[in-house]
Design a protein around this motif. Structure first.
Motif, PDB file in Angstrom:
ATOM      1  N   LYS A  53     -20.600  76.400  33.166  1.00  0.00           N
ATOM      2  CA  LYS A  53     -21.480  76.296  31.999  1.00  0.00           C
ATOM      3  C   LYS A  53     -22.015  74.872  31.863  1.00  0.00           C
ATOM      4  CE  LYS A  53     -21.649  77.419  27.041  1.00  0.00           C
ATOM      5  NZ  LYS A  53     -22.169  76.139  26.535  1.00  0.00           N
ATOM      6  N   ALA A  54     -21.114  73.891  32.003  1.00  0.00           N
ATOM      7  CA  ALA A  54     -21.537  72.494  31.908  1.00  0.00           C
ATOM      8  C   ALA A  54     -22.510  72.143  33.027  1.00  0.00           C
ATOM      9  CB  ALA A  54     -20.314  71.576  31.954  1.00  0.00           C
ATOM     10  N   GLU A  55     -22.289  72.717  34.198  1.00  0.00           N
ATOM     11  CA  GLU A  55     -23.145  72.415  35.347  1.00  0.00           C
ATOM     12  C   GLU A  55     -24.563  72.922  35.131  1.00  0.00           C
ATOM     13  OE1 GLU A  55     -24.183  70.719  38.865  1.00  0.00           O
ATOM     14  OE2 GLU A  55     -22.260  70.533  37.821  1.00  0.00           O
ATOM     15  N   ILE A  56     -24.727  74.181  34.711  1.00  0.00           N
ATOM     16  CA  ILE A  56     -26.084  74.720  34.570  1.00  0.00           C
ATOM     17  C   ILE A  56     -26.803  74.138  33.350  1.00  0.00           C
ATOM     18  CG2 ILE A  56     -25.464  76.868  35.744  1.00  0.00           C
ATOM     19  CD1 ILE A  56     -25.574  78.251  32.993  1.00  0.00           C
ATOM     20  N   GLU A  57     -26.053  73.537  32.427  1.00  0.00           N
ATOM     21  CA  GLU A  57     -26.685  72.901  31.273  1.00  0.00           C
ATOM     22  C   GLU A  57     -27.034  71.444  31.535  1.00  0.00           C
ATOM     23  OE1 GLU A  57     -23.978  73.479  28.056  1.00  0.00           O
ATOM     24  OE2 GLU A  57     -24.581  75.572  27.708  1.00  0.00           O
ATOM     25  N   SER A  70     -26.907  83.260  32.046  1.00  0.00           N
ATOM     26  CA  SER A  70     -25.984  83.549  30.941  1.00  0.00           C
ATOM     27  C   SER A  70     -24.653  84.074  31.469  1.00  0.00           C
ATOM     28  CB  SER A  70     -26.607  84.556  29.971  1.00  0.00           C
ATOM     29  OG  SER A  70     -26.910  85.778  30.624  1.00  0.00           O
ATOM     30  N   SER A  71     -24.696  84.867  32.552  1.00  0.00           N
ATOM     31  CA  SER A  71     -23.452  85.369  33.148  1.00  0.00           C
ATOM     32  C   SER A  71     -22.671  84.242  33.810  1.00  0.00           C
ATOM     33  CB  SER A  71     -23.766  86.461  34.177  1.00  0.00           C
ATOM     34  OG  SER A  71     -24.409  87.562  33.565  1.00  0.00           O
ATOM     35  N   VAL A  72     -23.387  83.367  34.528  1.00  0.00           N
ATOM     36  CA  VAL A  72     -22.734  82.238  35.193  1.00  0.00           C
ATOM     37  C   VAL A  72     -22.052  81.335  34.169  1.00  0.00           C
ATOM     38  CG1 VAL A  72     -23.186  80.101  36.473  1.00  0.00           C
ATOM     39  CG2 VAL A  72     -24.201  82.245  37.235  1.00  0.00           C
ATOM     40  N   GLY A  73     -22.755  81.067  33.062  1.00  0.00           N
ATOM     41  CA  GLY A  73     -22.204  80.185  32.041  1.00  0.00           C
ATOM     42  C   GLY A  73     -20.988  80.746  31.338  1.00  0.00           C
ATOM     43  N   SER A  74     -20.816  82.065  31.400  1.00  0.00           N
ATOM     44  CA  SER A  74     -19.672  82.682  30.720  1.00  0.00           C
ATOM     45  C   SER A  74     -18.427  82.743  31.596  1.00  0.00           C
ATOM     46  CB  SER A  74     -20.044  84.099  30.267  1.00  0.00           C
ATOM     47  OG  SER A  74     -20.246  84.950  31.393  1.00  0.00           O
TER      48      SER A  74
END
Length: 360
Positions: free
Chosen positions: A35-39, A25-29
Motif C-alpha cells: 500500500k505504501a509503495e503504490i501510494e 485497490s486489491s494490491v493496496g489491501s
C-alpha cells in the motif's frame, strides 16, 4: 521487511509497476508495504520511466436511459450521464462506478478534472430535480472509492471553466449563476486539504468558457458576457499562481467560428493551443500569434465534438444527436499528421459532455 519475500526490493518494485491500475485497490489491501509503495510518488515515476504507465481519458458521457428499453418510455426519458474510461493505447473501454447518491446518473454538465491519481467531479444539474449542484465528488484510482469534497462556495454556477495543476489544486472560473448572470468570479479547491480559497476576479464575465492549466498558469479561454448571450469572446486571460494575480487579457486569440469547448492546450511545457475549426473543417494549432492547419477533420466528426490531448496525440470524439449517438473516435498523431480510427464498443456510444486525461 521485503516487499516480496525472496526478491530484492528493486525487482519487487518492477513487478508492482506492471500491475494495471484497476488492481491497485486489491494490491493496496494485501499488506502495508505494498500500500505504501503504490501510494509513493516514486512508484508512479518508475511506472512512467519503465513505459508501464496507463493513459486514461475519463469522459462524462450521455448514454441512453436504461428505462427506455421498456418501449413506452422511449421518448420521455432523457439520457443518463455516466463515467467512462477510454484507454487510447489499448482501445479498451470501461465504466467507473457512480459517485454516492448519483444512482440516476452524474449531474448533467458537470466538470471533470484530474488531480494526481484522483478524479474530481464538480457541479452540474441534478438529473432528477434539475437544480444546480455545488457538489464535489472525488474518486481515487488507488483505492477505487469515492468521497465527498467540500461544496463549491457561494451561489451555484453552471457552464464554468475548470482545470487543475495536476497535483493538488483545482480552479473553477466564470459560468453563470441561477439567474443566468455571467460571472467573473474564480475559486480554487485544495483537493488534499478539502478546502476552497478565493481567487481574484477575472477582468471580464465569461459564461461557457473553457479552461486549462499550463506553465504555472490557470488559463481561461473565451466565454461571453451577460449582455452578449452566445457571442463568444475571442480573448484569453491567464492567472499566475506564483504571483496570485491575473495577467492582462489577450485579445483576438480564437478565430471567430471556434468554440472554446473544441480547444485544448498542449502538454507540460508546451504553449500550443489546438482547436477544431468549423469553417476550415480541420485541426489547427496556435503557437505564437499565427494559426496553422495540421490535418483535415475526419468526415465522422460532427459539430458535437470533444477533444483531449496526451503525449504527441489528440483524441477527438465526434458524435451525432442524442437520438442517434452513432459517432466515432479518432486519434491524430501530431508528428505524422495521420488519423487512426478507434472502435467504440456497443454500450459506449453517447455524446461526450466533458472529459479529462490522467496518466497512471
Amino acid at each position: 521487511m521485503e516487499l516480496i519475500p525472496g526478491l530484492p526490493d528493486e525487482l519487487a518494485r518492477e513487478c508492482l509497476s506492471r500491475v494495471p491500475y484497476e488492481l491497485f485497490s486489491s494490491v493496496g489491501s494485501i499488506c502495508r508495504g505494498w500500500k505504501a509503495e503504490i501510494e509513493s510518488p516514486d512508484f508512479f515515476s518508475q511506472r512512467r520511466s519503465a513505459g508501464k504507465s496507463q493513459v486514461l481519458v475519463v469522459l462524462a458521457q450521455a448514454r441512453p436511459n436504461p428505462a427506455v428499453r421498456s418501449g413506452s418510455m422511449k421518448h420521455m426519458l432523457p439520457p443518463v450521464c455516466l463515467l467512462t474510461v477510454f484507454e487510447p493505447l489499448s482501445g479498451r473501454w470501461t465504466n467507473l462506478p457512480p459517485p454516492p447518491g448519483c444512482s440516476d446518473g452524474l449531474p448533467r454538465f458537470c466538470r471533470l478534472a484530474a488531480v494526481g491519481m484522483e478524479l474530481v467531479v464538480v457541479g452540474g444539474l441534478d438529473p432528477v430535480t434539475w437544480d444546480a449542484s455545488k457538489a464535489v465528488y472525488i474518486y481515487s484510482f488507488l483505492s477505487g472509492e469515492w468521497r465527498r469534497g467540500e461544496d463549491m462556495p457561494g451561489r451555484a454556477r453552471l457552464f464554468f471553466g475548470c482545470a487543475s495543476d495536476g497535483e493538488r489544486t483545482l480552479f473553477v472560473a466564470g459560468g453563470h449563476d441561477t439567474d443566468k448572470n455571467a460571472l467573473r468570479s474564480v475559486s480554487a479547491y485544495d483537493v488534499r486539504g478539502d478546502r476552497w480559497v478565493p481567487v481574484p476576479d477575472m477582468a471580464v464575465e465569461r459564461d461557457e468558457c473553457s479552461a486549462a492549466f499550463r506553465g504555472g498558469e490557470f488559463v481561461v479561454v473565451s466565454g461571453y458576457t451577460t449582455e452578449a448571450q452566445g457571442k463568444f469572446e475571442r480573448s484569453v486571460e491567464a492567472f499566475d499562481v506564483a504571483t496570485w494575480s491575473w495577467r492582462p487579457v489577450v485579445e483576438n486569440v480564437l478565430e471567430a467560428d471556434t468554440s472554446p469547448r473544441a480547444c485544448v492546450y498542449g502538454g507540460a511545457g508546451e504553449d500550443t493551443l489546438y482547436a477544431l475549426r468549423k469553417s476550415g473543417g480541420d485541426v489547427a494549432a496556435l503557437s505564437g500569434s499565427a494559426w496553422r492547419s495540421l490535418a483535415r477533420l475526419p468526415a465522422d466528426v460532427t459539430s458535437r465534438n470533444h477533444v483531449q490531448r496526451w503525449c504527441e496525440r489528440l483524441v477527438v470524439f465526434g458524435w451525432g444527436s442524442e437520438e442517434r449517438p452513432d459517432g466515432a473516435v479518432f486519434v491524430l498523431d501530431l508528428c505524422s499528421g495521420t488519423w487512426s480510427k478507434m472502435e467504440v464498443p456497443e454500450g459506449f456510444t453517447g455524446i461526450v459532455m466533458e472529459g479529462c486525461v490522467l496518466e497512471i
